[in-house]
Design a protein around this motif. Structure first.
Motif, PDB file in Angstrom:
ATOM      1  N   PRO A   1       5.367  -1.071   2.754  1.00  0.00           N
ATOM      2  CA  PRO A   1       5.580  -2.522   2.771  1.00  0.00           C
ATOM      3  C   PRO A   1       4.457  -3.285   3.473  1.00  0.00           C
ATOM      4  CG  PRO A   1       7.610  -1.389   3.351  1.00  0.00           C
ATOM      5  CD  PRO A   1       6.527  -0.345   3.285  1.00  0.00           C
ATOM      6  N   GLU A   2       3.904  -2.709   4.535  1.00  0.00           N
ATOM      7  CA  GLU A   2       2.834  -3.392   5.253  1.00  0.00           C
ATOM      8  C   GLU A   2       1.617  -3.637   4.373  1.00  0.00           C
ATOM      9  OE1 GLU A   2       2.274   1.044   6.012  1.00  0.00           O
ATOM     10  OE2 GLU A   2       3.969  -0.319   5.836  1.00  0.00           O
ATOM     11  N   HIS A   3       1.343  -2.717   3.443  1.00  0.00           N
ATOM     12  CA  HIS A   3       0.218  -2.887   2.526  1.00  0.00           C
ATOM     13  C   HIS A   3       0.522  -3.967   1.492  1.00  0.00           C
ATOM     14  CE1 HIS A   3      -0.228   1.316   4.012  1.00  0.00           C
ATOM     15  NE2 HIS A   3      -1.417   0.828   4.278  1.00  0.00           N
ATOM     16  N   MET A   4       1.740  -3.986   1.021  1.00  0.00           N
ATOM     17  CA  MET A   4       2.141  -5.027   0.070  1.00  0.00           C
ATOM     18  C   MET A   4       2.080  -6.406   0.724  1.00  0.00           C
ATOM     19  SD  MET A   4       2.760  -3.743  -2.902  1.00  0.00           S
ATOM     20  CE  MET A   4       3.726  -5.015  -3.715  1.00  0.00           C
TER      21      MET A   4
ATOM     22  N   ARG B   1      10.739   2.361  -1.601  1.00  0.00           N
ATOM     23  CA  ARG B   1      10.476   2.139  -0.168  1.00  0.00           C
ATOM     24  C   ARG B   1      10.110   0.690   0.130  1.00  0.00           C
ATOM     25  NH1 ARG B   1       7.067   6.169  -0.959  1.00  0.00           N
ATOM     26  NH2 ARG B   1       5.252   4.931  -0.384  1.00  0.00           N
ATOM     27  N   CYS B   2       9.455   0.053  -0.809  1.00  0.00           N
ATOM     28  CA  CYS B   2       8.901  -1.278  -0.545  1.00  0.00           C
ATOM     29  C   CYS B   2       9.759  -2.432  -1.051  1.00  0.00           C
ATOM     30  CB  CYS B   2       7.510  -1.376  -1.177  1.00  0.00           C
ATOM     31  SG  CYS B   2       6.314  -0.273  -0.414  1.00  0.00           S
ATOM     32  N   TYR B   3      10.648  -2.166  -1.982  1.00  0.00           N
ATOM     33  CA  TYR B   3      11.332  -3.271  -2.659  1.00  0.00           C
ATOM     34  C   TYR B   3      12.047  -4.213  -1.686  1.00  0.00           C
ATOM     35  CZ  TYR B   3      13.723  -6.054  -6.072  1.00  0.00           C
ATOM     36  OH  TYR B   3      14.150  -7.123  -6.806  1.00  0.00           O
TER      37      TYR B   3
ATOM     38  N   HIS C   1      -2.910   5.633  -2.366  1.00  0.00           N
ATOM     39  CA  HIS C   1      -2.006   6.527  -3.084  1.00  0.00           C
ATOM     40  C   HIS C   1      -0.583   6.047  -2.813  1.00  0.00           C
ATOM     41  CE1 HIS C   1       0.301  10.101  -4.119  1.00  0.00           C
ATOM     42  NE2 HIS C   1      -0.738  10.434  -4.892  1.00  0.00           N
ATOM     43  N   ALA C   2       0.271   6.108  -3.812  1.00  0.00           N
ATOM     44  CA  ALA C   2       1.641   5.607  -3.682  1.00  0.00           C
ATOM     45  C   ALA C   2       2.394   6.249  -2.527  1.00  0.00           C
ATOM     46  CB  ALA C   2       2.398   5.812  -4.998  1.00  0.00           C
TER      47      ALA C   2
END
Length: 163
Positions: free
Chosen positions: A44-47, A74-76, A38-39
Motif C-alpha cells: 500500500p505504501e508504494h501505491m 493486500r493493497c485494496y 515485483h508484486a
C-alpha cells in the motif's frame, strides 16, 4: 517529481520482460521517478506514494496470476478512497485470450477509482500445451518496443501534468 510505479508479476518471464521494457522506456523521461516493483514486494505504501501506475502480469487459468492477485488483495482496502483519479495502464501476458484477467483487474482499478489512460494491451504467447505453458516466454522485439513506448508515454504524461 512525479512517480510512476511499475508493478509486475511473472511466472515464466514474459511479463517480467515486458515490465523491464516499460521501465527502460519510462526511465528515458527526465523529471519522473520510475519504480519497478515485483508484486510480492509492493504494498500500500508504494501505491499511495505513486502518482501513476503500470500493472503487468500473466493470465493464469483465465484469471489474474496468483502473485498479482495477492498484491491487489493486500493493497485494496488500505488504498480504498485514496487513489481517486490517478492514472493507470495494464499489460497482460496471456497464452490465448487474456480478457477475463483484464476484466478482473479493471474492476479492481474501478473500485480504486483509478483513471485508465491507455487501452490495456494483451500480449498473446499462444502457449497451449503443458510444455509451452510452463516454458520460459520469449517476447518479440515489436511487443517489447510497444511496452517501452507505453512506459515512455505514461512517464511523459505524468511529468507534463497531462495525467
Amino acid at each position: 517529481m512525479k512517480q510512476l510505479a511499475i508493478i509486475w508479476h511473472s511466472m515464466t518471464g514474459g511479463s517480467e520482460a515486458l515490465a523491464q521494457a516499460a521501465y527502460d522506456g519510462a526511465r528515458r523521461v527526465q523529471g519522473t521517478d520510475v519504480r519497478m516493483l515485483h508484486a510480492a514486494e509492493a504494498g500500500p505504501e508504494h501505491m499511495l506514494s505513486a502518482d501513476g501506475y503500470l500493472f503487468l502480469f500473466p493470465e493464469n487459468l483465465a484469471a489474474i496470476s496468483g502473485g498479482m492477485k495477492s498484491f491487489f488483495d493486500r493493497c485494496y482496502y488500505p488504498c480504498l478512497g485514496a487513489l481517486n483519479g490517478r492514472p493507470y495502464a495494464m499489460i497482460v501476458c496471456a497464452g490465448s485470450d487474456g480478457r477475463n484477467a483484464v476484466a478482473q483487474a479493471e474492476r479492481i482499478a474501478t473500485g480504486w477509482r483509478l483513471r485508465q489512460i491507455l487501452p490495456t494491451v494483451i500480449v498473446c504467447t499462444h502457449a497451449q500445451t503443458q510444455a509451452a505453458i510452463l516454458a520460459a516466454k520469449i517476447i518479440d522485439v515489436a511487443q517489447l518496443s510497444a511496452a517501452a513506448e507505453m512506459g515512455d508515454q505514461i512517464a511523459t504524461g505524468l511529468q507534463m501534468g497531462i495525467y
